[in-house]
Design an enzyme around this catalytic site. Structure first.
Site, short mmCIF file in Angstrom:
data_model
loop_
_atom_site.label_atom_id
_atom_site.label_comp_id
_atom_site.label_asym_id
_atom_site.label_seq_id
_atom_site.Cartn_x
_atom_site.Cartn_y
_atom_site.Cartn_z
N ASN A 29 44.88 -24.70 8.16
CA ASN A 29 45.80 -25.58 8.88
C ASN A 29 47.21 -25.00 8.91
O ASN A 29 48.18 -25.66 8.56
CB ASN A 29 45.82 -26.97 8.24
N ARG A 58 53.72 -18.24 9.47
CA ARG A 58 54.03 -18.87 8.18
C ARG A 58 53.12 -18.37 7.06
O ARG A 58 53.53 -18.23 5.91
CB ARG A 58 53.95 -20.39 8.28
N ARG A 111 48.58 -26.35 -0.41
CA ARG A 111 47.67 -25.25 -0.75
C ARG A 111 47.94 -24.69 -2.14
O ARG A 111 47.12 -23.93 -2.66
CB ARG A 111 47.78 -24.14 0.28
N LYS A 142 34.67 -22.42 6.41
CA LYS A 142 35.37 -21.44 7.23
C LYS A 142 36.08 -20.39 6.38
O LYS A 142 35.98 -19.20 6.65
CB LYS A 142 36.36 -22.16 8.15
N PRO A 146 32.74 -17.10 10.79
CA PRO A 146 33.72 -18.17 10.54
C PRO A 146 33.90 -19.06 11.77
O PRO A 146 34.15 -18.57 12.87
CB PRO A 146 35.02 -17.39 10.24
N ASP A 160 36.20 -21.57 13.27
CA ASP A 160 37.47 -22.29 13.39
C ASP A 160 37.40 -23.18 14.62
O ASP A 160 36.38 -23.23 15.30
CB ASP A 160 38.62 -21.28 13.49
#
Length: 263
Positions: free
Chosen positions: A115, A120, A164, A206, A223, A225
């Site tokens: 997310n 970033r 996180r 994922k 994966p 997404d």
DNA sequence: ACCCAGGGTAACT
DNA sequence: AGTTACCATGGG
């Protein structure tokens, strides 16, 4: 010394900035720099050739392996092109190669990726390396699990990783204690390796697949997404085509870009 | 002030 | 088993 190498189906921008890795920086139109393990590299893109700046002959094999240059992507693309959508995807962009990254770095990086956006993610990882990694002449190494041993979520506050932080702390703790046998995953099947990774709080389907693909070169990992999920419902409601068998993860890289441009 | 970003968890039907 | 709010932070 500078060493020139040849390679087809290899585009630095597509490979280094596609979101499979987060520590490469673009210096100019054709120039990139990054740190892998304890090695710094400045690399320049040419026409099917590349210049590795100031590297020793001894390191050449390392970089050949890291960039997966021993694999014939032309043959893989040919196989995948049996499918109509993959054929179109490869016609648009076929310069991505799967990088052979270090497992622990890949694990932490993809926990941070959830997310989140690439810019970033890179910033958080930069701060992680500066806070905990070994300093070199040009930048910092990615910290080892030992360098991070015992970190608590609050110790990670300078990273500004948000929710996180506790996931990173849990991953570090479980790898160091052996609850998650990270080093053994290379000898495990895809399914076994995935079960191992899913023991970590903050690692789901994922992220686990990304670690298996980019950190362990298990190319059957696929994966899913948000973009790939859109691809699956739109183009492959009955599942992936047969031609992707064994290289689903490589197909995923081509499909991701295709999805973002066409859906 | 909103919305989203290559998800995961916990708490619901 | 399948859905949904919430999770920090920063950029558009």
């Amino acid at each position: 010394m500078n060493i020139e190498i040849q390679a087809d189906n290899f585009d630095l921008e597509q490979t280094l900035l596609c979101g499979q890795c987060f520590r490469w920086k673009k210096l100019g139109d054709n120039d990139f720099e990054g740190i892998v393990g304890d090695k710094y590299l400045h690399i320049t893109q040419g026409e099917n050739k590349f210049v590795l700046h100031n590297v020793s002959q001894n390191d050449l094999d390392f970089w050949n392996d890291y960039f997966d240059l021993k694999t014939d992507y032309g043959a893989i693309i040919k196989t995948l092109s049996a499918d109509k959508y993959l054929s179109a995807a490869c016609a648009e962009k076929s310069g991505i190669r799967i990088l052979k990254q270090e497992p622990f770095e890949t694990l932490i990086s993809f926990i941070i990726s959830q997310n989140n956006n690439i810019k970033r993610i890179s910033g958080i990882i930069d701060r992680l390396c500066e806070e905990f990694g070994t300093q070199m002449e040009k930048g910092y190494m990615f910290p080892t699990e030992k360098q991070l041993e015992g970190v608590l979520p609050e110790d990670l506050a300078p990273l500004r990783a948000g929710f996180r932080a506790r996931y990173i702390a849990d991953a570090v703790a479980k790898v160091n204690s052996g609850v998650v046998a990270l080093d053994d995953i290379k000898n495990m099947s895809y399914e076994q390796g995935k079960a191992e990774l899913l023991k970590i709080v903050g690692v789901g389907e994922k992220v686990a697949d990304c670690v298996l693909l980019f950190g362990f070169y298990k190319t059957e990992a696929f994966p899913k997404d948000v973009w790939i999920k859109r691809i699956m419902t739109t183009f492959y409601p009955d599942g992936l085509p047969e031609c992707t068998k064994g290289v689903e993860g490589i197909a995923q890289q081509y499909l991701f870009d295709y999805a973002r441009n066409n859906l």
